[in-house]
Structures are given as C-alpha cells and as structure tokens.
Design a protein around this motif. Structure first.
Motif, PDB file in Angstrom:
ATOM      1  N   THR A  77       0.835  -1.202   0.000  1.00 57.43           N
ATOM      2  CA  THR A  77       0.000   0.000   0.000  1.00 57.43           C
ATOM      3  C   THR A  77       0.872   1.256   0.000  1.00 57.43           C
ATOM      4  OG1 THR A  77      -1.742  -1.168   1.196  1.00 57.43           O
ATOM      5  CG2 THR A  77      -1.852   1.226   1.184  1.00 57.43           C
ATOM      6  N   VAL A  78       0.438   2.237  -0.770  1.00 58.39           N
ATOM      7  CA  VAL A  78       1.043   3.562  -0.750  1.00 58.39           C
ATOM      8  C   VAL A  78      -0.004   4.544  -0.258  1.00 58.39           C
ATOM      9  CG1 VAL A  78       0.465   4.029  -3.173  1.00 58.39           C
ATOM     10  CG2 VAL A  78       2.346   5.265  -2.079  1.00 58.39           C
ATOM     11  N   TYR A  79       0.446   5.550   0.470  1.00 61.52           N
ATOM     12  CA  TYR A  79      -0.459   6.519   1.090  1.00 61.52           C
ATOM     13  C   TYR A  79      -0.120   7.933   0.635  1.00 61.52           C
ATOM     14  CZ  TYR A  79      -0.963   2.553   4.288  1.00 61.52           C
ATOM     15  OH  TYR A  79      -1.166   1.297   4.816  1.00 61.52           O
ATOM     16  N   LEU A  80      -1.120   8.783   0.727  1.00 61.51           N
ATOM     17  CA  LEU A  80      -0.913  10.211   0.546  1.00 61.51           C
ATOM     18  C   LEU A  80      -1.646  10.923   1.670  1.00 61.51           C
ATOM     19  CD1 LEU A  80       0.389  12.355  -1.324  1.00 61.51           C
ATOM     20  CD2 LEU A  80      -1.885  12.628  -2.366  1.00 61.51           C
ATOM     21  N   GLN A  81      -0.885  11.421   2.625  1.00 57.30           N
ATOM     22  CA  GLN A  81      -1.460  12.189   3.728  1.00 57.30           C
ATOM     23  C   GLN A  81      -1.561  13.634   3.276  1.00 57.30           C
ATOM     24  OE1 GLN A  81      -2.592  11.207   6.876  1.00 57.30           O
ATOM     25  NE2 GLN A  81      -3.311  13.330   6.989  1.00 57.30           N
ATOM     26  N   MET A  82      -2.766  14.164   3.300  1.00 58.01           N
ATOM     27  CA  MET A  82      -3.011  15.520   2.831  1.00 58.01           C
ATOM     28  C   MET A  82      -3.512  16.372   3.980  1.00 58.01           C
ATOM     29  SD  MET A  82      -4.783  14.680  -0.861  1.00 58.01           S
ATOM     30  CE  MET A  82      -6.286  14.077  -0.127  1.00 58.01           C
ATOM     31  N   ASN A  83      -2.747  17.380   4.338  1.00 54.11           N
ATOM     32  CA  ASN A  83      -3.105  18.285   5.418  1.00 54.11           C
ATOM     33  C   ASN A  83      -3.290  19.697   4.872  1.00 54.11           C
ATOM     34  OD1 ASN A  83      -2.740  16.147   7.277  1.00 54.11           O
ATOM     35  ND2 ASN A  83      -0.569  16.649   7.506  1.00 54.11           N
ATOM     36  N   SER A  84      -3.909  20.533   5.653  1.00 60.89           N
ATOM     37  CA  SER A  84      -4.137  21.939   5.282  1.00 60.89           C
ATOM     38  C   SER A  84      -4.709  22.043   3.876  1.00 60.89           C
ATOM     39  CB  SER A  84      -2.819  22.726   5.382  1.00 60.89           C
ATOM     40  OG  SER A  84      -2.287  22.653   6.676  1.00 60.89           O
ATOM     41  N   LEU A  85      -5.722  21.283   3.622  1.00 65.37           N
ATOM     42  CA  LEU A  85      -6.290  21.224   2.279  1.00 65.37           C
ATOM     43  C   LEU A  85      -6.903  22.560   1.867  1.00 65.37           C
ATOM     44  CD1 LEU A  85      -7.726  17.643   2.480  1.00 65.37           C
ATOM     45  CD2 LEU A  85      -6.249  18.467   0.638  1.00 65.37           C
ATOM     46  N   LYS A  86      -6.767  22.824   0.572  1.00 63.83           N
ATOM     47  CA  LYS A  86      -7.291  24.060   0.002  1.00 63.83           C
ATOM     48  C   LYS A  86      -8.308  23.709  -1.084  1.00 63.83           C
ATOM     49  CE  LYS A  86      -2.688  26.161   0.472  1.00 63.83           C
ATOM     50  NZ  LYS A  86      -1.588  26.837  -0.266  1.00 63.83           N
ATOM     51  N   ALA A  87      -9.126  24.672  -1.432  1.00 61.84           N
ATOM     52  CA  ALA A  87     -10.125  24.434  -2.467  1.00 61.84           C
ATOM     53  C   ALA A  87      -9.462  24.001  -3.774  1.00 61.84           C
ATOM     54  CB  ALA A  87     -10.962  25.694  -2.688  1.00 61.84           C
ATOM     55  N   GLU A  88      -8.300  24.543  -4.053  1.00 67.83           N
ATOM     56  CA  GLU A  88      -7.605  24.201  -5.300  1.00 67.83           C
ATOM     57  C   GLU A  88      -7.026  22.787  -5.308  1.00 67.83           C
ATOM     58  OE1 GLU A  88      -7.140  26.924  -3.396  1.00 67.83           O
ATOM     59  OE2 GLU A  88      -5.003  27.503  -3.335  1.00 67.83           O
ATOM     60  N   ASP A  89      -7.112  22.089  -4.188  1.00 69.26           N
ATOM     61  CA  ASP A  89      -6.699  20.680  -4.154  1.00 69.26           C
ATOM     62  C   ASP A  89      -7.817  19.757  -4.639  1.00 69.26           C
ATOM     63  OD1 ASP A  89      -5.057  21.410  -1.064  1.00 69.26           O
ATOM     64  OD2 ASP A  89      -4.111  21.171  -3.032  1.00 69.26           O
ATOM     65  N   LEU A 116     -12.028  10.732  -5.739  1.00 71.51           N
ATOM     66  CA  LEU A 116     -12.349  12.155  -5.794  1.00 71.51           C
ATOM     67  C   LEU A 116     -12.191  12.810  -4.431  1.00 71.51           C
ATOM     68  CD1 LEU A 116     -13.479  14.638  -7.308  1.00 71.51           C
ATOM     69  CD2 LEU A 116     -15.781  13.786  -6.735  1.00 71.51           C
ATOM     70  N   VAL A 117     -11.459  13.889  -4.411  1.00 70.96           N
ATOM     71  CA  VAL A 117     -11.313  14.726  -3.220  1.00 70.96           C
ATOM     72  C   VAL A 117     -11.961  16.066  -3.522  1.00 70.96           C
ATOM     73  CG1 VAL A 117      -9.681  15.935  -1.733  1.00 70.96           C
ATOM     74  CG2 VAL A 117      -9.193  13.595  -2.485  1.00 70.96           C
ATOM     75  N   THR A 118     -12.896  16.463  -2.672  1.00 74.33           N
ATOM     76  CA  THR A 118     -13.595  17.727  -2.852  1.00 74.33           C
ATOM     77  C   THR A 118     -13.392  18.574  -1.611  1.00 74.33           C
ATOM     78  OG1 THR A 118     -15.279  16.645  -4.212  1.00 74.33           O
ATOM     79  CG2 THR A 118     -15.791  18.835  -3.355  1.00 74.33           C
ATOM     80  N   VAL A 119     -12.729  19.714  -1.789  1.00 75.65           N
ATOM     81  CA  VAL A 119     -12.427  20.608  -0.670  1.00 75.65           C
ATOM     82  C   VAL A 119     -13.319  21.832  -0.776  1.00 75.65           C
ATOM     83  CG1 VAL A 119     -10.651  21.875   0.574  1.00 75.65           C
ATOM     84  CG2 VAL A 119     -10.042  19.802  -0.708  1.00 75.65           C
ATOM     85  N   SER A 120     -14.115  22.070   0.245  1.00 76.30           N
ATOM     86  CA  SER A 120     -15.026  23.210   0.242  1.00 76.30           C
ATOM     87  C   SER A 120     -14.426  24.327   1.092  1.00 76.30           C
ATOM     88  CB  SER A 120     -16.391  22.810   0.781  1.00 76.30           C
ATOM     89  OG  SER A 120     -16.266  22.305   2.094  1.00 76.30           O
TER      90      SER A 120
END
Length: 121
Positions: A77-89, A116-120
C-alpha cells in the motif's frame, strides 16, 4: 499490477484526508509509486512520488509541506497524507506504478481508478 485507490471524499478547507492505494499482482516493492491528480477541465498533474523502498520522495511545489507520500511494502500500500487542504486541491487523485523515479506520467505503466477529493472553502 492492479491498483485500487480509496480515501477520497468531501472535506472542508484546512482539513485533512489520507488516501490509500492498495496493489495486487506483481511484487509491489519492485515499483516506484506516484500520486497524480486531475481537476475538472485541467490536465492531470504530478503530486508526489516515492522510491521502491521509501527512502526517497519528491512532491510538487504546490503541495510541499502539506502532503506526504509514504508506503508500506508489507501491506502493498502507498499513502498520501493531505493536510491543510485548500479548495484548489479539489481533484480526482490517481495512484500509479512505474519503474522510473520520475514526475512525468509517461513513466508510469499502471494506474488506479482514481478517488475524488472535494475541498469546500
């Protein structure tokens, strides 16, 4: 190798998500793993890459300091930890496997289906 990405969903700006990509088939540790993303109406772009044993990583300037790629070869398994997400992500995120440690998608032969990642904001 077959890849299955998961972990996407809606999140508020400033929040966090962790994407996972499970691999099956051939030896996972033989592959460099990458994450790419494609926003609506835009071309797919590089996000991050990790070497076969996980000793080297690279990421796009737009996500440096916020996103972290990692892998667990025992779990395939490979992971992507995404923090401080922005709308443009906001985008569909794809994992990919290849033989070259590279940012260009042309070096990746195997692709997951995307999550799909949706950042509001």
């Amino acid at each position: 190798v077959q890849l299955q990405a998961s972990g996407g969903g809606p999140v508020q700006a400033g929040g966090s998500l962790r994407l996972s990509c499970a691999a099956s088939g051939r030896t996972f540790s033989a592959y460099v793993m990458g994450w790419f993303r494609q926003a609506s109406g835009k071309e797919r772009e590089f996000v991050a890459v990790i070497s076969r044993r996980g000793f080297s990583t690279d990421s796009a300037e737009s996500v440096k300091g916020r996103f972290t790629i990692s892998r667990d070869n025992a779990k395939n398994t490979v992971y992507l930890q995404m923090n401080s997400l922005k709308a443009e992500d906001t985008a569909v995120y794809y994992c990919a496997a290849g033989l070259e440690y590279a940012r260009s998608e042309v070096y990746y032969a195997y692709w997951g289906q995307g999550t799909l990642v949706t950042v509001s904001s």
